[in-house]
Design an enzyme around this catalytic site. Sequence first.
Site, PDB file in Angstrom:
ATOM      1  N   ARG A 106     -51.822  11.878 -55.487  1.00  0.00           N
ATOM      2  CA  ARG A 106     -51.888  13.008 -54.554  1.00  0.00           C
ATOM      3  C   ARG A 106     -53.128  13.813 -54.882  1.00  0.00           C
ATOM      4  O   ARG A 106     -53.335  14.202 -56.041  1.00  0.00           O
ATOM      5  CB  ARG A 106     -50.668  13.921 -54.669  1.00  0.00           C
ATOM      6  N   HIS A 133     -50.744  11.615 -44.948  1.00  0.00           N
ATOM      7  CA  HIS A 133     -49.538  11.796 -45.769  1.00  0.00           C
ATOM      8  C   HIS A 133     -48.503  10.754 -45.306  1.00  0.00           C
ATOM      9  O   HIS A 133     -47.475  11.089 -44.713  1.00  0.00           O
ATOM     10  CB  HIS A 133     -49.019  13.226 -45.590  1.00  0.00           C
ATOM     11  N   GLN A 136     -44.606  10.868 -46.077  1.00  0.00           N
ATOM     12  CA  GLN A 136     -43.904  11.925 -45.327  1.00  0.00           C
ATOM     13  C   GLN A 136     -43.444  11.382 -43.977  1.00  0.00           C
ATOM     14  O   GLN A 136     -42.333  11.662 -43.513  1.00  0.00           O
ATOM     15  CB  GLN A 136     -44.832  13.128 -45.138  1.00  0.00           C
ATOM     16  N   ASP A 229     -46.536  22.617 -39.450  1.00  0.00           N
ATOM     17  CA  ASP A 229     -46.913  22.541 -40.865  1.00  0.00           C
ATOM     18  C   ASP A 229     -47.585  23.867 -41.206  1.00  0.00           C
ATOM     19  O   ASP A 229     -47.913  24.662 -40.304  1.00  0.00           O
ATOM     20  CB  ASP A 229     -47.891  21.352 -41.030  1.00  0.00           C
ATOM     21  N   CYS A 270     -42.675  19.384 -42.658  1.00  0.00           N
ATOM     22  CA  CYS A 270     -42.743  18.618 -43.910  1.00  0.00           C
ATOM     23  C   CYS A 270     -42.348  19.466 -45.115  1.00  0.00           C
ATOM     24  O   CYS A 270     -41.950  18.934 -46.141  1.00  0.00           O
ATOM     25  CB  CYS A 270     -44.148  18.051 -44.088  1.00  0.00           C
ATOM     26  N   ARG A 315     -37.289  11.994 -48.040  1.00  0.00           N
ATOM     27  CA  ARG A 315     -38.511  11.676 -48.797  1.00  0.00           C
ATOM     28  C   ARG A 315     -38.167  10.720 -49.937  1.00  0.00           C
ATOM     29  O   ARG A 315     -38.872   9.753 -50.196  1.00  0.00           O
ATOM     30  CB  ARG A 315     -39.150  12.945 -49.402  1.00  0.00           C
TER      31      ARG A 315
HETATM   32  N1  NVA Z   1     -50.844  20.055 -44.745  1.00  0.00           N
HETATM   33  C1  NVA Z   1     -50.097  20.378 -45.943  1.00  0.00           C
HETATM   34  C2  NVA Z   1     -48.993  19.391 -46.149  1.00  0.00           C
HETATM   35  C3  NVA Z   1     -48.075  19.681 -47.313  1.00  0.00           C
HETATM   36  C4  NVA Z   1     -47.001  18.663 -47.497  1.00  0.00           C
HETATM   37  C5  NVA Z   1     -51.037  20.399 -47.131  1.00  0.00           C
HETATM   38  O1  NVA Z   1     -51.877  19.497 -47.237  1.00  0.00           O
HETATM   39  O2  NVA Z   1     -50.955  21.325 -47.933  1.00  0.00           O
HETATM   40  N1   CP Z   2     -43.712  17.641 -47.981  1.00  0.00           N
HETATM   41  C1   CP Z   2     -44.276  17.503 -49.192  1.00  0.00           C
HETATM   42  O1   CP Z   2     -45.120  16.630 -49.429  1.00  0.00           O
HETATM   43  O2   CP Z   2     -43.823  18.401 -50.098  1.00  0.00           O
HETATM   44  P1   CP Z   2     -44.427  18.651 -51.575  1.00  0.00           P
HETATM   45  O3   CP Z   2     -45.803  19.229 -51.386  1.00  0.00           O
HETATM   46  O4   CP Z   2     -43.463  19.579 -52.224  1.00  0.00           O
HETATM   47  O5   CP Z   2     -44.507  17.327 -52.290  1.00  0.00           O
END
Ligand code: NVA
Ligand code: CP
Length: 327
Positions: A106, A133, A136, A229, A270, A315
């Site tokens: 990540r 992602h 997700q 989101d 998400c 998830r």
């Molecule tokens: N768009 C958000 C998704 C989090 C799961 C981010 O990248 O922070």
């Molecule tokens: N939705 C998601 O990816 O959550 P986290 O950032 O908590 O992993």
Amino acid sequence: MNLKGRNFLTLLDYSKEEIEYLLELSAKLKEKKKKGEPTLVHSGKNIALIFEKTSTRTRCSFEVAANDLGMGSTYLDPKASQIGKKESIADTARVLGRMYDAIEYRGYGQEIVEALADNAGVPVLNGLTNEFHPTQLLADMLTIKEKFGRIEGIKFVYMGDARYNMGNSIMIACAKMGMHFTACTSKKYFPNEMLVRECERLAKESGGSITLTEDVAAGVAGANVVYTDVWVSMGEPDEIWEERINDLTPYRVTMDVMNMAGENAVFMHCLPAFHDLNTETGRVIKEKFGLDEMEVTDEVFESGRSVVFDEAENRMHTIKAVMYALI
Ligand code: NVA
Ligand code: CP
């Protein structure tokens, strides 16, 4: 269906049939978990979990799934490893590939997860990049299947910043699986043209469609799913909040929006979500800009139409399916 040894970097790399297979496997693994039946198919194997950005759901899903499959896992955060500062991604991949049976990443650019995959010699799984992602979306599609009994033909409306990981990934999933995707947001936040063209081509094959609109009433009419989101994603600078609030407030998911969508529409997110003042960021935004809620109202988030915690649970089941099938 044999997916052993494959990477999981973006849903663009997977066919409709392969995605359907992963969703069916997820449902089976979920059922087994509920019944308390063991699934220790990867005993003695190990996965490295690299998190250059924070996480609750994704990290916990990978750790619980690894444990349920009989695997060991090692969590690496940027402060506690050499990644990027003292050691290149390619070298890190070659080291971890000697010790682990899979690597989750990540972090930032998609090119990083691609470099890991090019050099690791073991499956690399994308736990979120700026661009995509994909795990997700598996959870979201499993949730949709559970709620509507199908995926094909679902009208999926995304409101907010549709240029980033969630907007892109939802558009791809819709295009692959025969869903009708609408990005309902200000033009500035429409997904990039090249990806839109690629998804239009895929949607033609699958029977889905891609629509971009700034008009909320037209955009959400007849929707099965209304999704949003956070307005500012991880890694983006705080200075951007003001602009995002100005641009995206008209696209907040309110009860009026849900009512325009139709009786059966569900709300998805998400997570994490800013729907009240019970977060540090939420309180800072309230102080600076006077907002009590951001991308979704608390009324919608807490309503019976919200399926966000089913998504969050899914998830884990879907990440387990990816690990089960690819490792
Ligand atoms: N768009 C958000 C998704 C989090 C799961 C981010 O990248 O922070
Ligand atoms: N939705 C998601 O990816 O959550 P986290 O950032 O908590 O992993």
